[in-house]
Design a protein around this motif. Structure first.
Motif, PDB file in Angstrom:
ATOM      1  N   UNK A   1       0.809  -1.218   0.000  1.00 34.74           N
ATOM      2  CA  UNK A   1       0.000   0.000   0.000  1.00 34.74           C
ATOM      3  C   UNK A   1       0.851   1.281   0.000  1.00 34.74           C
ATOM      4  N   UNK A   2       2.000   1.223   0.718  1.00 32.16           N
ATOM      5  CA  UNK A   2       2.791   2.455   0.833  1.00 32.16           C
ATOM      6  C   UNK A   2       4.024   2.443  -0.085  1.00 32.16           C
ATOM      7  N   UNK A   3       4.016   1.527  -1.043  1.00 34.70           N
ATOM      8  CA  UNK A   3       5.191   1.399  -1.909  1.00 34.70           C
ATOM      9  C   UNK A   3       5.038   2.268  -3.156  1.00 34.70           C
ATOM     10  N   UNK A   4       6.125   2.987  -3.490  1.00 36.14           N
ATOM     11  CA  UNK A   4       6.079   3.824  -4.690  1.00 36.14           C
ATOM     12  C   UNK A   4       6.454   2.993  -5.911  1.00 36.14           C
ATOM     13  N   UNK A   5       6.089   3.500  -7.078  1.00 32.98           N
ATOM     14  CA  UNK A   5       6.566   2.870  -8.311  1.00 32.98           C
ATOM     15  C   UNK A   5       8.061   3.184  -8.454  1.00 32.98           C
ATOM     16  N   UNK A   6       8.735   2.514  -9.375  1.00 36.39           N
ATOM     17  CA  UNK A   6      10.152   2.805  -9.574  1.00 36.39           C
ATOM     18  C   UNK A   6      10.314   4.214 -10.135  1.00 36.39           C
ATOM     19  N   UNK A   7      11.317   4.912  -9.598  1.00 28.46           N
ATOM     20  CA  UNK A   7      11.581   6.269 -10.070  1.00 28.46           C
ATOM     21  C   UNK A   7      13.041   6.340 -10.514  1.00 28.46           C
ATOM     22  N   UNK A   8      13.266   6.829 -11.728  1.00 30.71           N
ATOM     23  CA  UNK A   8      14.650   7.095 -12.099  1.00 30.71           C
ATOM     24  C   UNK A   8      14.774   8.533 -12.592  1.00 30.71           C
TER      25      UNK A   8
ATOM     26  N   UNK B   1      16.411  17.697 -17.018  1.00 29.69           N
ATOM     27  CA  UNK B   1      16.298  16.391 -16.365  1.00 29.69           C
ATOM     28  C   UNK B   1      15.234  15.567 -17.059  1.00 29.69           C
ATOM     29  N   UNK B   2      15.414  14.265 -16.990  1.00 31.57           N
ATOM     30  CA  UNK B   2      14.328  13.372 -17.395  1.00 31.57           C
ATOM     31  C   UNK B   2      13.949  12.513 -16.203  1.00 31.57           C
ATOM     32  N   UNK B   3      12.671  12.244 -16.093  1.00 41.52           N
ATOM     33  CA  UNK B   3      12.188  11.420 -15.001  1.00 41.52           C
ATOM     34  C   UNK B   3      11.358  10.282 -15.580  1.00 41.52           C
ATOM     35  N   UNK B   4      11.646   9.086 -15.133  1.00 38.89           N
ATOM     36  CA  UNK B   4      10.771   7.952 -15.434  1.00 38.89           C
ATOM     37  C   UNK B   4      10.188   7.520 -14.089  1.00 38.89           C
ATOM     38  N   UNK B   5       8.895   7.600 -13.964  1.00 42.78           N
ATOM     39  CA  UNK B   5       8.226   7.304 -12.689  1.00 42.78           C
ATOM     40  C   UNK B   5       7.114   6.329 -13.022  1.00 42.78           C
ATOM     41  N   UNK B   6       7.346   5.049 -12.718  1.00 41.65           N
ATOM     42  CA  UNK B   6       6.391   4.051 -13.203  1.00 41.65           C
ATOM     43  C   UNK B   6       6.375   4.122 -14.710  1.00 41.65           C
ATOM     44  N   UNK B   7       5.212   4.263 -15.298  1.00 43.99           N
ATOM     45  CA  UNK B   7       5.117   4.396 -16.756  1.00 43.99           C
ATOM     46  C   UNK B   7       5.070   5.857 -17.218  1.00 43.99           C
TER      47      UNK B   7
END
Lengths: 210, 248
Positions: free
Chosen positions: B22-29, B42-48
């Motif tokens: 429940x408290x887990x974030x998606x992957x963030x790069x 900057x570029x951000x990939x956050x989940x999709x």
């Protein structure tokens, strides 16, 4: 029309036949608009909606939409045809606190919105079948923070001096919309306290809905 | 947030549809310094979600009436590519949603930037969402924040945010597309490094207790995201990565 202090907002509700959105074919459509009339303030300019008027209409929209007080499925007419509920907010005079005045005006107008008669898929103008049923009354409280002071219902000078602004819209036991504005910041406990205040102040606003 | 649909299950066997807690974030790069011409980027990939930000300035203000004598004018333009979402092809250019997001992002960036260092000038943040999958305003804020740091702009604080919401009655963090569309509420919040709230919006339904818990959870996670920004900047200066756009 709702008036809080020197702010006057007139809300008009109109129902029209339209095509539903593709992703929700069995639901009516709610469309909120806002006009900051240049007559209302020397700072309002004619022309297409600017960011102030967009934020205004979207914050009022969020409160009403999220509270789910209007049964959108009841606005379905037939395959490919639904009723569009257009709520337009006309700011006639501006003395601060647009959001709360606008929400109050919209809810007052919705309360006496008459449902048009529909015969074989056509809307008959001028004939009605009773009022639009409402499941509750979302109402908002807006606060501004100036230095260490936080105050409810800012008037125009307090708004221009404000570091930050917070609008909290409540309906029954729920918080249904919030919007922070301004460059300043709120502490977590300040936000939680203001939520309690907004639940208390609801009753005052509610008395003005007739 | 879209419309609540009770027929769609968002929590199955105590887990979210994508398997997260429940408290887990998606992957963030985060990758900084990805554009040639911008002062910072900057570029951000956050989940999709895939977002690119580029900052220009301080430069002369145009149109001139927006000039502020005592501080910089911050113009943030958040835009979504016409092909970004899973839905229909959208029109290019601003709409009411993107204009509102641009507006609240500008206010939040003005809080973190030392705007008084550039009186009469403007700083332009252009943020484009190339692929959208819920939570784009926070991904956009993150990209903008990282781009400002990359550009060497003087800052009061750094800041980052995450959303809380309700899916099938459970309080969850960082809503994905299904939870955003069919959940019961969405509360994006951005905190600065002192833990103060500089951006907050909410729609849907939440009780006071749920809101209190959401604020506790999101403020803790925002610190983790701030660490990711720091690491991304360190990686650039350590020369550990080639700073270029890479969306895989």
């Amino acid at each position: 029309m709702a008036q809080i202090g020197n702010t006057k907002v007139l809300a008009g509700v109109k129902l029209s036949m339209m095509e539903p959105f593709a992703d929700e074919p069995n639901k009516g459509v709610l469309i909120m608009g806002a006009e900051l009339l240049p007559m209302a303030s020397p700072t309002f300019e004619p022309g297409p909606p600017d960011e102030r008027s967009i934020e205004f209409s979207r914050v009022v929209d969020r409160g009403i939409r999220s509270s789910e007080i209007i049964n959108m499925e009841s606005l379905f007419v037939e395959e490919g045809k639904v009723l569009g509920l257009f709520i337009d907010l006309y700011v006639l005079d501006y003395g601060g606190n647009l959001f709360d005045t606008g929400t109050l005006a919209a809810m007052s107008a919705l309360k006496n919105t008459r449902m048009p008669k529909i015969e074989s898929g056509e809307l008959i103008r001028g004939e009605y079948t009773g009022n639009l049923p409402l499941g509750g009354y979302p109402l908002s409280s807006t606060f501004v923070k100036i230095g260490n002071f936080t105050m409810l219902d800012p008037e125009i000078h307090e708004e221009s001096a404000a570091d930050a602004r917070l609008t909290i819209c409540t309906c029954e036991e729920n918080i249904v919309a919030m919007q922070k504005g301004g460059v300043g910041a709120f502490k977590k406990e300040e936000v939680l306290n203001l939520i309690n205040v907004s639940f208390e102040k609801r009753d005052i606003l509610m008395k003005h809905i007739r | 947030m879209g419309s609540h649909n009770p027929n769609i299950k968002l929590i199955v066997d105590g887990k979210r549809l994508d398997g997260r807690a429940f408290d887990q974030l998606r992957n963030i790069s985060i990758n900084v310094g990805v554009l040639e011409n911008a002062v910072g980027s900057a570029q951000v990939i956050w989940g999709d979600n895939k977002v690119v930000a580029g900052v220009y300035g301080p430069r002369d203000v145009f149109p001139k009436y927006q000039q502020k004598p005592d501080k910089a004018f911050i113009r943030t333009i958040y835009s979504m590519a016409t092909f970004a979402s899973i839905e229909e092809h959208s029109r290019s250019g601003p709409n009411k949603r993107s204009q509102e997001i641009s507006f609240v992002l500008s206010e939040a960036f003005e809080n973190v930037l030392m705007v008084e260092k550039f009186p009469g000038k403007m700083i332009d943040l252009h943020i484009t969402v190339l692929q959208a999958a819920a939570g784009t305003r926070l991904a956009a804020f993150l990209a903008g924040m990282a781009a400002l740091i990359d550009g060497g702009f003087p800052l009061n604080e750094i800041a980052a945010g995450v959303s809380a919401g309700k899916a099938d009655g459970a309080l969850v963090l960082d809503l994905d597309k299904a939870e955003d569309n069919f959940g019961q509420s969405d509360l994006p919040i951005v905190y600065n490094s002192s833990g103060e709230i500089i951006l907050l919006q909410m729609d849907g339904k939440m009780t006071r207790d749920e809101l209190t818990e959401s604020i506790e959870l999101t403020s803790a996670k925002s610190k983790d995201i701030m660490d990711l920004i720091r690491k991304a900047v360190e990686r650039k200066y350590a020369g550990e990565v080639k700073t270029e756009l890479n969306f895989r």
